[in-house]
Design a protein around this motif. Structure first.
Motif, PDB file in Angstrom:
ATOM      1  N   SER A  34      28.055  40.274  48.083  1.00 14.62           N
ATOM      2  CA  SER A  34      29.334  40.516  47.429  1.00 14.62           C
ATOM      3  C   SER A  34      30.395  39.586  48.006  1.00 14.62           C
ATOM      4  CB  SER A  34      29.737  41.974  47.632  1.00 14.62           C
ATOM      5  OG  SER A  34      30.950  42.233  47.007  1.00 14.62           O
ATOM      6  N   GLY A  35      31.131  38.937  47.109  1.00 12.03           N
ATOM      7  CA  GLY A  35      32.185  38.027  47.535  1.00 12.03           C
ATOM      8  C   GLY A  35      31.720  36.607  47.773  1.00 12.03           C
ATOM      9  N   LYS A  36      30.423  36.362  47.688  1.00 14.49           N
ATOM     10  CA  LYS A  36      29.868  35.017  47.882  1.00 14.49           C
ATOM     11  C   LYS A  36      29.203  34.576  46.584  1.00 14.49           C
ATOM     12  CE  LYS A  36      30.342  34.962  52.477  1.00 14.49           C
ATOM     13  NZ  LYS A  36      31.297  34.126  53.115  1.00 14.49           N
ATOM     14  N   PRO A  37      29.445  33.369  46.130  1.00 18.74           N
ATOM     15  CA  PRO A  37      28.814  32.912  44.884  1.00 18.74           C
ATOM     16  C   PRO A  37      27.344  32.585  45.085  1.00 18.74           C
ATOM     17  CG  PRO A  37      30.092  31.141  45.854  1.00 18.74           C
ATOM     18  CD  PRO A  37      30.335  32.369  46.701  1.00 18.74           C
ATOM     19  N   GLY A  38      26.550  32.758  44.039  1.00 21.39           N
ATOM     20  CA  GLY A  38      25.146  32.371  44.074  1.00 21.39           C
ATOM     21  C   GLY A  38      24.244  33.398  44.708  1.00 21.39           C
ATOM     22  N   LEU A  39      23.051  32.932  45.047  1.00 25.88           N
ATOM     23  CA  LEU A  39      22.029  33.771  45.664  1.00 25.88           C
ATOM     24  C   LEU A  39      21.649  33.192  47.013  1.00 25.88           C
ATOM     25  CD1 LEU A  39      19.697  34.394  42.599  1.00 25.88           C
ATOM     26  CD2 LEU A  39      21.339  35.983  43.603  1.00 25.88           C
ATOM     27  N   TYR A  40      21.094  34.037  47.859  1.00 25.19           N
ATOM     28  CA  TYR A  40      20.741  33.649  49.217  1.00 25.19           C
ATOM     29  C   TYR A  40      19.351  34.159  49.560  1.00 25.19           C
ATOM     30  CZ  TYR A  40      25.660  32.568  49.562  1.00 25.19           C
ATOM     31  OH  TYR A  40      26.903  32.028  49.339  1.00 25.19           O
ATOM     32  N   GLU A  41      18.691  33.444  50.461  1.00 25.29           N
ATOM     33  CA  GLU A  41      17.399  33.894  50.968  1.00 25.29           C
ATOM     34  C   GLU A  41      17.579  34.350  52.404  1.00 25.29           C
ATOM     35  OE1 GLU A  41      12.779  32.470  51.529  1.00 25.29           O
ATOM     36  OE2 GLU A  41      14.283  30.981  51.074  1.00 25.29           O
ATOM     37  N   LEU A  42      17.081  35.541  52.703  1.00 28.70           N
ATOM     38  CA  LEU A  42      17.158  36.093  54.048  1.00 28.70           C
ATOM     39  C   LEU A  42      16.284  35.255  54.974  1.00 28.70           C
ATOM     40  CD1 LEU A  42      18.028  38.459  55.924  1.00 28.70           C
ATOM     41  CD2 LEU A  42      15.947  39.604  55.220  1.00 28.70           C
ATOM     42  N   LYS A  43      16.862  34.779  56.061  1.00 29.14           N
ATOM     43  CA  LYS A  43      16.124  33.938  57.001  1.00 29.14           C
ATOM     44  C   LYS A  43      15.803  34.658  58.305  1.00 29.14           C
ATOM     45  CE  LYS A  43      15.588  30.181  54.721  1.00 29.14           C
ATOM     46  NZ  LYS A  43      14.281  29.716  54.361  1.00 29.14           N
ATOM     47  N   ILE A  44      16.832  35.105  59.019  1.00 32.12           N
ATOM     48  CA  ILE A  44      16.638  35.672  60.351  1.00 32.12           C
ATOM     49  C   ILE A  44      17.529  36.899  60.513  1.00 32.12           C
ATOM     50  CG2 ILE A  44      16.845  35.250  62.835  1.00 32.12           C
ATOM     51  CD1 ILE A  44      16.592  32.260  62.204  1.00 32.12           C
ATOM     52  N   GLN A  45      16.977  37.938  61.107  1.00 26.55           N
ATOM     53  CA  GLN A  45      17.758  39.128  61.432  1.00 26.55           C
ATOM     54  C   GLN A  45      18.357  38.948  62.818  1.00 26.55           C
ATOM     55  OE1 GLN A  45      15.500  42.707  61.281  1.00 26.55           O
ATOM     56  NE2 GLN A  45      17.119  43.932  62.191  1.00 26.55           N
ATOM     57  N   THR A  46      19.633  39.307  62.964  1.00 29.34           N
ATOM     58  CA  THR A  46      20.303  39.232  64.257  1.00 29.34           C
ATOM     59  C   THR A  46      20.826  40.616  64.633  1.00 29.34           C
ATOM     60  OG1 THR A  46      22.462  38.712  63.289  1.00 29.34           O
ATOM     61  CG2 THR A  46      21.014  36.843  63.796  1.00 29.34           C
ATOM     62  N   ARG A  47      21.392  40.720  65.831  1.00 27.69           N
ATOM     63  CA  ARG A  47      21.939  42.008  66.261  1.00 27.69           C
ATOM     64  C   ARG A  47      23.126  42.423  65.409  1.00 27.69           C
ATOM     65  NH1 ARG A  47      23.812  42.343  72.039  1.00 27.69           N
ATOM     66  NH2 ARG A  47      24.709  40.374  71.468  1.00 27.69           N
ATOM     67  N   SER A  48      23.921  41.462  64.996  1.00 30.11           N
ATOM     68  CA  SER A  48      25.153  41.794  64.281  1.00 30.11           C
ATOM     69  C   SER A  48      25.032  41.614  62.773  1.00 30.11           C
ATOM     70  CB  SER A  48      26.291  40.925  64.805  1.00 30.11           C
ATOM     71  OG  SER A  48      25.984  39.559  64.582  1.00 30.11           O
ATOM     72  N   GLY A  49      23.843  41.378  62.259  1.00 37.37           N
ATOM     73  CA  GLY A  49      23.654  41.177  60.823  1.00 37.37           C
ATOM     74  C   GLY A  49      22.424  40.335  60.576  1.00 37.37           C
ATOM     75  N   PHE A  50      22.595  39.257  59.818  1.00 36.01           N
ATOM     76  CA  PHE A  50      21.482  38.357  59.563  1.00 36.01           C
ATOM     77  C   PHE A  50      21.992  37.004  59.105  1.00 36.01           C
ATOM     78  CE2 PHE A  50      22.190  40.949  55.842  1.00 36.01           C
ATOM     79  CZ  PHE A  50      22.263  40.024  54.814  1.00 36.01           C
ATOM     80  N   ILE A  51      21.090  36.039  59.074  1.00 39.80           N
ATOM     81  CA  ILE A  51      21.403  34.693  58.615  1.00 39.80           C
ATOM     82  C   ILE A  51      20.715  34.494  57.278  1.00 39.80           C
ATOM     83  CG2 ILE A  51      21.133  32.221  59.085  1.00 39.80           C
ATOM     84  CD1 ILE A  51      21.243  32.940  62.079  1.00 39.80           C
ATOM     85  N   ALA A  52      21.468  33.974  56.315  1.00 39.46           N
ATOM     86  CA  ALA A  52      20.949  33.742  54.975  1.00 39.46           C
ATOM     87  C   ALA A  52      21.205  32.284  54.588  1.00 39.46           C
ATOM     88  CB  ALA A  52      21.617  34.675  53.977  1.00 39.46           C
ATOM     89  N   GLU A  53      20.313  31.753  53.745  1.00 39.91           N
ATOM     90  CA  GLU A  53      20.442  30.379  53.281  1.00 39.91           C
ATOM     91  C   GLU A  53      20.710  30.376  51.782  1.00 39.91           C
ATOM     92  OE1 GLU A  53      17.779  26.295  52.989  1.00 39.91           O
ATOM     93  OE2 GLU A  53      17.067  27.954  54.198  1.00 39.91           O
ATOM     94  N   SER A  54      21.707  29.606  51.375  1.00 39.05           N
ATOM     95  CA  SER A  54      22.080  29.518  49.968  1.00 39.05           C
ATOM     96  C   SER A  54      20.977  28.826  49.178  1.00 39.05           C
ATOM     97  CB  SER A  54      23.388  28.744  49.813  1.00 39.05           C
ATOM     98  OG  SER A  54      23.656  28.491  48.462  1.00 39.05           O
ATOM     99  N   LEU A  55      20.650  29.360  48.001  1.00 42.98           N
ATOM    100  CA  LEU A  55      19.666  28.722  47.137  1.00 42.98           C
ATOM    101  C   LEU A  55      20.277  27.579  46.347  1.00 42.98           C
ATOM    102  CD1 LEU A  55      17.693  31.778  45.690  1.00 42.98           C
ATOM    103  CD2 LEU A  55      17.129  30.340  47.634  1.00 42.98           C
TER     104      LEU A  55
END
Length: 174
Positions: free
Chosen positions: A10-31
């Motif tokens: 929400s609030g971000k354009p496009g789609l993302y792929e989940l890459k890595i889970q972190t303690r404070s959330g996760f890292i996603a890569e834009s498609l």
């Protein structure tokens, strides 16, 4: 590339792929452009595999809708999401003839077609047709199941207690 890891943030354009889970959330890569972003626990995130479209009789998983569009278009791009409302409704009724016209809005159709075209450009459409998409709501990272709360970040918020500080010494020399 796994379609089960595709996210809409929400609030971000496009789609993302989940890459890595972190303690404070996760890292996603834009498609779209391949840029990586950090997503916090308070962000509203939806797995595309958990989204459904209302029909007159039941609900249809979003990836089944994508598979129908891919079949109609021979894995090519779909109608542009910026087309007129009448064109969008006519196109979507070809894909899903019994979609619920009271609960599926034109904005939803635009989002579905936009997401499909993003997935098609990122070569995810062939993965949609090659495998049946079934998920249980969990995400697997590096062949190890991740905690479900990491994906459904809006469901639970972790509140940490502040650390106790040292008591100040009072010097009473009387």
């Amino acid at each position: 590339m796994s379609v089960e890891k595709v996210l809409a943030i929400s609030g971000k354009p496009g789609l993302y792929e989940l890459k890595i889970q972190t303690r404070s959330g996760f890292i996603a890569e834009s498609l779209i452009d391949g840029k990586k972003i950090t997503v916090g626990l308070r962000s509203n995130v939806s797995l595309l595999s958990e989204i459904s479209i209302y029909t007159e009789t039941d609900e249809l998983k979003l990836f089944e809708v994508f598979a129908r569009i891919a079949k109609k278009e021979n894995n090519g791009p779909a109608l542009d999401h910026k087309a007129s409302n009448n064109e969008l409704l006519a196109y979507f009724s070809e894909i899903i003839p019994d979609f619920d016209r009271d609960r599926v809005y034109v904005s939803d159709i635009k989002k579905v077609l936009n997401w499909y075209n993003i997935l098609q450009k990122a070569n995810y459409v062939t993965a949609l047709n090659a495998s049946a998409v079934t998920t249980t709501g969990t995400v697997t990272i590096n062949n190890e199941p991740a905690i479900e709360e990491a994906v459904e970040v809006e469901a639970e918020t972790v509140v940490e207690k502040p650390k106790r500080g040292r008591k100040k010494k009072t010097e009473d020399k009387e």
